[in-house]
Design a protein around this motif. Structure first.
Motif, PDB file in Angstrom:
ATOM      1  N   GLU A  56      -2.102  -0.445   1.888  1.00 61.55           N
ATOM      2  CA  GLU A  56      -1.300  -1.613   2.266  1.00 61.55           C
ATOM      3  C   GLU A  56      -1.303  -2.652   1.148  1.00 61.55           C
ATOM      4  N   PHE A  57      -2.442  -2.776   0.478  1.00 64.35           N
ATOM      5  CA  PHE A  57      -2.549  -3.683  -0.662  1.00 64.35           C
ATOM      6  C   PHE A  57      -1.617  -3.233  -1.776  1.00 64.35           C
ATOM      7  N   GLN A  58      -1.608  -1.925  -2.057  1.00 62.70           N
ATOM      8  CA  GLN A  58      -0.728  -1.375  -3.088  1.00 62.70           C
ATOM      9  C   GLN A  58       0.736  -1.526  -2.697  1.00 62.70           C
ATOM     10  N   LEU A  59       1.017  -1.383  -1.417  1.00 63.00           N
ATOM     11  CA  LEU A  59       2.396  -1.547  -0.943  1.00 63.00           C
ATOM     12  C   LEU A  59       2.882  -2.971  -1.201  1.00 63.00           C
ATOM     13  N   ALA A  60       1.996  -3.942  -0.993  1.00 59.74           N
ATOM     14  CA  ALA A  60       2.361  -5.339  -1.225  1.00 59.74           C
ATOM     15  C   ALA A  60       2.614  -5.609  -2.707  1.00 59.74           C
ATOM     16  N   LEU A  61       1.842  -4.943  -3.580  1.00 57.56           N
ATOM     17  CA  LEU A  61       1.983  -5.166  -5.025  1.00 57.56           C
ATOM     18  C   LEU A  61       3.110  -4.358  -5.651  1.00 57.56           C
ATOM     19  N   PHE A  62       3.254  -3.109  -5.194  1.00 54.75           N
ATOM     20  CA  PHE A  62       4.163  -2.164  -5.846  1.00 54.75           C
ATOM     21  C   PHE A  62       5.418  -1.831  -5.060  1.00 54.75           C
ATOM     22  N   ASN A  63       5.420  -2.176  -3.759  1.00 55.82           N
ATOM     23  CA  ASN A  63       6.419  -1.633  -2.836  1.00 55.82           C
ATOM     24  C   ASN A  63       6.268  -0.121  -2.747  1.00 55.82           C
ATOM     25  N   SER A  64       5.065   0.370  -3.005  1.00 59.79           N
ATOM     26  CA  SER A  64       4.759   1.795  -2.900  1.00 59.79           C
ATOM     27  C   SER A  64       3.283   1.922  -2.568  1.00 59.79           C
ATOM     28  N   SER A  65       2.957   2.744  -1.571  1.00 58.11           N
ATOM     29  CA  SER A  65       1.560   2.907  -1.172  1.00 58.11           C
ATOM     30  C   SER A  65       0.874   4.022  -1.941  1.00 58.11           C
ATOM     31  N   SER A  66       1.617   4.756  -2.760  1.00 56.42           N
ATOM     32  CA  SER A  66       1.041   5.915  -3.438  1.00 56.42           C
ATOM     33  C   SER A  66       0.868   5.721  -4.945  1.00 56.42           C
ATOM     34  N   LYS A  67       1.528   4.713  -5.520  1.00 58.07           N
ATOM     35  CA  LYS A  67       1.432   4.486  -6.952  1.00 58.07           C
ATOM     36  C   LYS A  67       0.019   4.035  -7.325  1.00 58.07           C
ATOM     37  N   GLN A  68      -0.565   4.647  -8.333  1.00 57.01           N
ATOM     38  CA  GLN A  68      -1.929   4.339  -8.733  1.00 57.01           C
ATOM     39  C   GLN A  68      -1.940   3.434  -9.964  1.00 57.01           C
ATOM     40  N   ASN A  69      -2.819   2.452  -9.944  1.00 54.64           N
ATOM     41  CA  ASN A  69      -2.951   1.544 -11.077  1.00 54.64           C
ATOM     42  C   ASN A  69      -4.363   0.975 -11.059  1.00 54.64           C
ATOM     43  N   LEU A  70      -5.088   1.107 -12.161  1.00 48.33           N
ATOM     44  CA  LEU A  70      -6.472   0.649 -12.220  1.00 48.33           C
ATOM     45  C   LEU A  70      -6.577  -0.848 -11.987  1.00 48.33           C
ATOM     46  N   PHE A  71      -5.615  -1.609 -12.519  1.00 52.79           N
ATOM     47  CA  PHE A  71      -5.642  -3.058 -12.350  1.00 52.79           C
ATOM     48  C   PHE A  71      -5.556  -3.421 -10.866  1.00 52.79           C
ATOM     49  N   ALA A  72      -4.633  -2.776 -10.144  1.00 56.62           N
ATOM     50  CA  ALA A  72      -4.501  -3.032  -8.710  1.00 56.62           C
ATOM     51  C   ALA A  72      -5.769  -2.630  -7.967  1.00 56.62           C
ATOM     52  N   ASP A  73      -6.371  -1.507  -8.376  1.00 52.51           N
ATOM     53  CA  ASP A  73      -7.621  -1.064  -7.749  1.00 52.51           C
ATOM     54  C   ASP A  73      -8.731  -2.080  -7.957  1.00 52.51           C
ATOM     55  N   ARG A  74      -8.803  -2.641  -9.170  1.00 52.95           N
ATOM     56  CA  ARG A  74      -9.850  -3.627  -9.455  1.00 52.95           C
ATOM     57  C   ARG A  74      -9.640  -4.905  -8.645  1.00 52.95           C
ATOM     58  N   ILE A  75      -8.396  -5.344  -8.512  1.00 52.35           N
ATOM     59  CA  ILE A  75      -8.121  -6.531  -7.694  1.00 52.35           C
ATOM     60  C   ILE A  75      -8.557  -6.274  -6.258  1.00 52.35           C
ATOM     61  N   PHE A  76      -8.210  -5.096  -5.730  1.00 45.52           N
ATOM     62  CA  PHE A  76      -8.607  -4.747  -4.364  1.00 45.52           C
ATOM     63  C   PHE A  76     -10.133  -4.768  -4.239  1.00 45.52           C
ATOM     64  N   ASP A  77     -10.819  -4.160  -5.194  1.00 43.72           N
ATOM     65  CA  ASP A  77     -12.284  -4.107  -5.139  1.00 43.72           C
ATOM     66  C   ASP A  77     -12.900  -5.504  -5.138  1.00 43.72           C
ATOM     67  N   LEU A  78     -12.318  -6.431  -5.894  1.00 40.60           N
ATOM     68  CA  LEU A  78     -12.858  -7.791  -5.949  1.00 40.60           C
ATOM     69  C   LEU A  78     -12.532  -8.577  -4.683  1.00 40.60           C
ATOM     70  N   PHE A  79     -11.411  -8.257  -4.035  1.00 43.19           N
ATOM     71  CA  PHE A  79     -11.087  -8.889  -2.756  1.00 43.19           C
ATOM     72  C   PHE A  79     -11.998  -8.345  -1.649  1.00 43.19           C
ATOM     73  N   ASP A  80     -12.384  -7.086  -1.778  1.00 39.73           N
ATOM     74  CA  ASP A  80     -13.226  -6.417  -0.782  1.00 39.73           C
ATOM     75  C   ASP A  80     -14.679  -6.838  -0.996  1.00 39.73           C
ATOM     76  N   LEU A  81     -14.999  -8.052  -0.590  1.00 44.96           N
ATOM     77  CA  LEU A  81     -16.307  -8.636  -0.872  1.00 44.96           C
ATOM     78  C   LEU A  81     -17.453  -7.877  -0.213  1.00 44.96           C
ATOM     79  N   LYS A  82     -17.188  -7.235   0.916  1.00 45.08           N
ATOM     80  CA  LYS A  82     -18.231  -6.483   1.626  1.00 45.08           C
ATOM     81  C   LYS A  82     -18.338  -5.040   1.141  1.00 45.08           C
ATOM     82  N   HIS A  83     -17.433  -4.644   0.255  1.00 42.29           N
ATOM     83  CA  HIS A  83     -17.430  -3.287  -0.309  1.00 42.29           C
ATOM     84  C   HIS A  83     -17.418  -2.213   0.782  1.00 42.29           C
TER      85      HIS A  83
END
Length: 218
Positions: A56-83
């Protein structure tokens, strides 16, 4: 009359929780309530369970839930404070607050440092800086396709050399802070002016709240 709450949502924040979030972030109570409206939309875009999943996070950034991007993954990881693989509402607000125009610059500097510190060693190393810079530029549409790999690496090497005051081939937090002070453009994507207007984009909660900013929990 008590404060307005939506009872259908599984993770609806209570009045006190919203007031605490406002007191501990750059947002007002009204902005926190508007953010909850946005959060509900994002957290139900694929899996309707009141939590934001990576797709859902990727969908908001890319308009695609399947596109992979390390930068987007890192942003998600930093938002996910509880890991725990999802972003809860409190994490969403606290993380977005760093991008608020009124957020302290020190928070923005620290966030970007953690973003580039891919291996979480407490340092930014050359390969980390190259990899994330390319992925960030690709995601944000800033990638200059005319630059060769050698040209990109030359730019990175120049930055590392400027920042690496200790000469150990990596950048520590203090060196990063000094580099940003000399090159403020490194934080250009860390401020989202639209966050100051979030209540205009998602106004439905604002008209019903009875929690005032002057009544924040101390």
């Amino acid at each position: 009359m008590g404060c307005f709450c939506v009872r259908k949502a599984r993770h609806t924040p209570g009045c006190e929780e919203r007031a605490i979030l406002a007191s501990e972030t750059a947002f007002t109570v009204n902005e926190v309530e508007a953010l909850y409206d946005l959060y509900k939309k994002l957290s139900s875009s694929i899996i309707d369970n009141g939590l934001i999943h990576k797709e859902e996070f990727q969908l908001a950034l890319f308009n695609s839930s399947s596109k992979q991007n390390l930068f987007a993954d890192r942003i998600f990881d930093l938002f996910d404070l509880k890991h725990n693989g999802v972003i809860e509402f409190e994490e969403f607000v606290r993380s977005l607050s760093i991008f608020h125009p009124n957020a302290p610059e020190a928070e923005k500097i620290a966030f970007v440092f953690r973003l580039y510190d891919l291996r979480q060693t407490g340092y930014i190393e050359r390969d980390e800086y190259i990899t994330l810079n390319i992925d960030e530029a690709a995601l944000l549409g800033e990638l200059d396709l005319t630059l060769s790999d050698d040209a990109v690496e030359a730019i990175v090497d120049k930055t590392i050399m400027e920042a690496d005051l200790k000469g150990d081939g990596k950048i520590d937090p203090e060196e990063w802070k000094e580099l940003v002070a000399r090159n403020p453009s490194l934080l250009k994507n860390m401020t989202l002016p639209s966050l100051k207007e979030i209540t205009l984009a998602f106004p439905s909660f604002v008209m019903n709240t009875e929690v005032l900013d002057s009544e924040l929990v101390s």
